[in-house]
Design a protein around this motif. Sequence first.
Motif, PDB file in Angstrom:
ATOM      1  N   LEU A  57       0.817  -1.215   0.000  1.00  0.00           N
ATOM      2  CA  LEU A  57       0.000   0.000   0.000  1.00  0.00           C
ATOM      3  C   LEU A  57       0.853   1.268   0.000  1.00  0.00           C
ATOM      4  O   LEU A  57       0.363   2.347   0.350  1.00  0.00           O
ATOM      5  CB  LEU A  57      -0.926   0.000   1.214  1.00  0.00           C
ATOM      6  CG  LEU A  57      -2.041  -1.062   1.186  1.00  0.00           C
ATOM      7  CD1 LEU A  57      -2.682  -1.203   2.560  1.00  0.00           C
ATOM      8  CD2 LEU A  57      -3.090  -0.718   0.144  1.00  0.00           C
ATOM      9  N   THR A 126     -12.557   0.107  -1.406  1.00  0.00           N
ATOM     10  CA  THR A 126     -11.202  -0.201  -0.927  1.00  0.00           C
ATOM     11  C   THR A 126     -11.103  -1.675  -0.573  1.00  0.00           C
ATOM     12  O   THR A 126     -10.129  -2.355  -0.926  1.00  0.00           O
ATOM     13  CB  THR A 126     -10.869   0.660   0.302  1.00  0.00           C
ATOM     14  OG1 THR A 126     -11.000   2.038  -0.026  1.00  0.00           O
ATOM     15  CG2 THR A 126      -9.458   0.378   0.787  1.00  0.00           C
ATOM     16  N   SER A 195       1.618  -0.484  -6.705  1.00  0.00           N
ATOM     17  CA  SER A 195       0.948  -0.280  -5.424  1.00  0.00           C
ATOM     18  C   SER A 195      -0.532  -0.609  -5.563  1.00  0.00           C
ATOM     19  O   SER A 195      -1.134  -0.347  -6.616  1.00  0.00           O
ATOM     20  CB  SER A 195       1.109   1.175  -4.974  1.00  0.00           C
ATOM     21  OG  SER A 195       0.320   1.445  -3.833  1.00  0.00           O
ATOM     22  N   ARG A 197      -2.693   0.968  -4.175  1.00  0.00           N
ATOM     23  CA  ARG A 197      -3.376   2.262  -4.178  1.00  0.00           C
ATOM     24  C   ARG A 197      -3.875   2.625  -5.579  1.00  0.00           C
ATOM     25  O   ARG A 197      -4.906   3.271  -5.725  1.00  0.00           O
ATOM     26  CB  ARG A 197      -2.434   3.363  -3.695  1.00  0.00           C
ATOM     27  CG  ARG A 197      -2.094   3.322  -2.233  1.00  0.00           C
ATOM     28  CD  ARG A 197      -1.419   4.621  -1.848  1.00  0.00           C
ATOM     29  NE  ARG A 197      -0.846   4.565  -0.512  1.00  0.00           N
ATOM     30  CZ  ARG A 197      -0.325   5.616   0.111  1.00  0.00           C
ATOM     31  NH1 ARG A 197      -0.312   6.801  -0.499  1.00  0.00           N
ATOM     32  NH2 ARG A 197       0.185   5.506   1.317  1.00  0.00           N
ATOM     33  N   TYR A 201      -7.662   3.851  -6.007  1.00  0.00           N
ATOM     34  CA  TYR A 201      -8.003   5.214  -6.421  1.00  0.00           C
ATOM     35  C   TYR A 201      -8.847   5.226  -7.691  1.00  0.00           C
ATOM     36  O   TYR A 201      -9.827   5.980  -7.794  1.00  0.00           O
ATOM     37  CB  TYR A 201      -6.725   6.031  -6.636  1.00  0.00           C
ATOM     38  CG  TYR A 201      -5.945   6.306  -5.379  1.00  0.00           C
ATOM     39  CD1 TYR A 201      -6.558   6.259  -4.132  1.00  0.00           C
ATOM     40  CD2 TYR A 201      -4.583   6.598  -5.424  1.00  0.00           C
ATOM     41  CE1 TYR A 201      -5.843   6.503  -2.969  1.00  0.00           C
ATOM     42  CE2 TYR A 201      -3.858   6.850  -4.266  1.00  0.00           C
ATOM     43  CZ  TYR A 201      -4.493   6.795  -3.041  1.00  0.00           C
ATOM     44  OH  TYR A 201      -3.778   7.040  -1.890  1.00  0.00           O
TER      45      TYR A 201
END
Length: 217
Positions: A57, A126, A195, A197, A201
């Motif tokens: 992360l 998420t 990542s 992320r 996102y």
Amino acid sequence: MNLVKITSKVVLSYFFIIPFSFYCAVTVPYVGLLTSFLGGIISLLLMFGSQQVFLLLKPMNKPFLWQMVRLLVLAFLIRLVLVWIMVMFDFQNTDNVIGNGYITQLVHADIVTKLILLVLLLIEMTGEELLLASVILPMLSYLKKWNYSWIFSVFIGSLLFSLMHLYAYDFNICFCVIAGLSHIPMIQAWKVTNSLRGGIYIHIFYNMISIFPALLL
């Protein structure tokens, strides 16, 4: 990525926590939105440990903005093309395009309910990435010497994502498959940005484009 050793923690994750999280996400409205997050993060911690999860992360590799935009646009294009094909050929005798049930409910909810549901949806988005990662990443650690390991893993992730949306799309298989295939660019974002992320996102931004108008109605 190091090989994930088969331990009692890994067995617990793969044969109880992950299946239970998927089951709740599909069958339990609202509360089930939280299980993907809890199941995903717990499974990743059990399999990789807190230090490795922190690395998974970590901030995305730069430059990432243009890559993220391209993947986001690709996700929308996949969805639009597949919906157009489905409507044109009238798969499942579809008379109109079915929307995500949670997003549809936002339109008719009061402001407090809208905010609560929005928070749950953000946690779920998420959590879906984390839950998919808890399945795909250990798989990749065993298949990394195979040339098609990433393609195979992305396919599995797309299939699982489709299953996770059975309730949201009223068990309409066609729209669940469309959701799964549209999610491929988000899984690819893990690799492109190095990542998790990246996928999180894009996933949030992709859905917020649909959610935001519902919040204003």
